[in-house]
Design a protein around this motif. Structure first.
Motif, PDB file in Angstrom:
ATOM      1  N   ALA A 289       0.817  -1.217   0.000  1.00 26.46           N
ATOM      2  CA  ALA A 289       0.000   0.000   0.000  1.00 26.46           C
ATOM      3  C   ALA A 289       0.849   1.266   0.000  1.00 26.46           C
ATOM      4  N   SER A 290       2.002   1.217   0.625  1.00 23.94           N
ATOM      5  CA  SER A 290       2.855   2.406   0.697  1.00 23.94           C
ATOM      6  C   SER A 290       3.348   2.841  -0.678  1.00 23.94           C
ATOM      7  N   LEU A 291       3.351   1.918  -1.654  1.00 23.46           N
ATOM      8  CA  LEU A 291       3.783   2.282  -3.007  1.00 23.46           C
ATOM      9  C   LEU A 291       2.841   3.291  -3.660  1.00 23.46           C
ATOM     10  N   TYR A 292       1.585   3.325  -3.175  1.00 20.94           N
ATOM     11  CA  TYR A 292       0.557   4.135  -3.829  1.00 20.94           C
ATOM     12  C   TYR A 292       0.008   5.221  -2.900  1.00 20.94           C
ATOM     13  N   GLU A 293       0.746   5.522  -1.852  1.00 24.85           N
ATOM     14  CA  GLU A 293       0.321   6.536  -0.898  1.00 24.85           C
ATOM     15  C   GLU A 293       0.145   7.885  -1.603  1.00 24.85           C
ATOM     16  N   GLY A 294      -1.009   8.496  -1.391  1.00 22.12           N
ATOM     17  CA  GLY A 294      -1.293   9.797  -1.977  1.00 22.12           C
ATOM     18  C   GLY A 294      -1.843   9.748  -3.386  1.00 22.12           C
ATOM     19  N   ASP A 296      -4.666   8.787  -6.305  1.00 21.85           N
ATOM     20  CA  ASP A 296      -6.090   8.533  -6.505  1.00 21.85           C
ATOM     21  C   ASP A 296      -6.207   7.213  -7.267  1.00 21.85           C
ATOM     22  N   LEU A 297      -6.608   6.156  -6.572  1.00 22.68           N
ATOM     23  CA  LEU A 297      -6.609   4.835  -7.181  1.00 22.68           C
ATOM     24  C   LEU A 297      -7.788   4.608  -8.102  1.00 22.68           C
ATOM     25  N   ARG A 298      -8.721   5.570  -8.189  1.00 19.75           N
ATOM     26  CA  ARG A 298      -9.748   5.507  -9.214  1.00 19.75           C
ATOM     27  C   ARG A 298      -9.239   6.089 -10.532  1.00 19.75           C
ATOM     28  N   GLU A 299      -8.368   7.073 -10.422  1.00 23.17           N
ATOM     29  CA  GLU A 299      -7.754   7.637 -11.625  1.00 23.17           C
ATOM     30  C   GLU A 299      -6.606   6.753 -12.119  1.00 23.17           C
ATOM     31  N   PHE A 300      -5.795   6.286 -11.180  1.00 20.75           N
ATOM     32  CA  PHE A 300      -4.654   5.430 -11.539  1.00 20.75           C
ATOM     33  C   PHE A 300      -5.038   3.999 -11.227  1.00 20.75           C
ATOM     34  N   PHE A 301      -5.886   3.423 -12.081  1.00 22.55           N
ATOM     35  CA  PHE A 301      -6.425   2.087 -11.830  1.00 22.55           C
ATOM     36  C   PHE A 301      -5.651   1.025 -12.611  1.00 22.55           C
TER      37      PHE A 301
END
Length: 301
Positions: A289-294, A296-301
């Motif tokens: 999870a720390s790889l994607y901190e900050g 927007d996982l809906r935009e960067f899906f």
């Protein structure tokens, strides 16, 4: 080379090999071929279907280079020559060149990794892969400062891959990771599964396994690895960017345009078995999870 990750899965969690071998027949049969009454009973599901040989393992595996039909990979993948094999490593590396697979393997410690593995179709498995960390291979080549992405290419050999005669994708098949994803200790270069060498249709002799992403990110039969400072094009994202993002992380909170990702059915439980909630990052949230901190996982899906 030192192992940098400890698995919390055990052999008791592994999807039985004969279910893995027959998974598409089981899914199709349970859905509508008179086997819908087989619920929650692995033994019944096994008994109702004649097991394939190990060479027919994963007869449906979306290896489009051998055709788009569900049985095409196991029917035609034997045409692919896998010896000798080399991997070109180029781009932003200190030691670019063609690396013979036997030389790579002589430098690596092969170990078994038991990973959760999830298909886009919302079925899940636990698969024992054999291989080594991608990070060790990248360190062998020497990653240069400023590199941000790693791209991969599958073998493109039309004489041995009849599916490439049809432009369903832009050949060769391509995938990519951010460098920090590629260097993560979970990211594996697989050379076998279930304690046996990879069958051709499963990506022999060398494939990627990224267990917190959907299976299509785990590119098969790799012949080229390139380090760059630009996000690389990837095959399914180029073909259908609305449905397949660059990251393709398992995320129950972001639906595929045509189905929900919120739950899954473990292979072997039967079509009416209780579905289970999909785990964020396929159960590897604590590790990645720390790889994607900050982000927007809906935009960067």
């Amino acid at each position: 080379m030192a192992r940098r990750w400890t698995n919390d899965l055990t052999r008791a969690d592994i999807t039985p090999e004969n279910l893995f071998v027959n998974r598409r027949q089981i899914m199709a049969g349970l859905a509508g071929a008179g086997l819908a009454g087989l619920v929650g009973n692995t033994a019944q599901a096994q008994e109702a279907l004649e097991p394939n040989s190990f060479e027919d393992i994963a007869s449906y595996c979306n290896f489009y280079e051998f055709g788009t039909g569900k049985g095409d990979p196991s029917q035609y993948a034997h045409l692919m020559t896998t010896e000798p094999w080399s991997v070109k490593i180029d781009g932003m590396v200190d030691k670019p060149g063609d690396y013979a697979l036997e030389d790579i393997l002589s430098e690596m410690t092969i170990e078994e990794r038991i990973y959760r593995f999830r298909c886009v179709e919302a079925w899940s498995m636990v698969v024992p892969w054999n291989g080594f960390e991608l990070a060790d291979l990248l360190q062998m080549a020497g990653v240069q400062e400023g590199a941000k992405y790693v791209s991969f290419e599958t073998l493109y050999r039309p004489a041995e891959m009849p599916g490439t005669a049809v432009p369903v994708l832009e050949w060769p098949y391509r995938e990519g990771l951010r460098l920090d994803e590629a260097m993560h200790p979970l990211t594996l270069m697989a050379t076998g599964l279930y304690g046996k060498p990879l069958p051709n249709q499963n990506g022999a002799p060398l494939r990627l396994v990224v267990p917190w992403k959907y299976g299509f990110k785990s590119i098969k039969s790799i012949v080229r690895i390139t380090l760059s400072d630009q996000e690389p094009p990837t095959s399914w994202n180029m073909a259908n960017p609305r449905e397949y993002g660059f990251y393709s992380n398992v995320n129950p909170n972001v639906n595929h345009p045509r189905w929900s990702q919120a739950s899954e059915r473990p292979l072997g439980g039967g079509i009416f078995a209780k579905r289970k909630p999909t785990l964020m990052f396929n159960g590897y949230e604590e590790e990645v999870a720390s790889l994607y901190e900050g982000m927007d996982l809906r935009e960067f899906f």
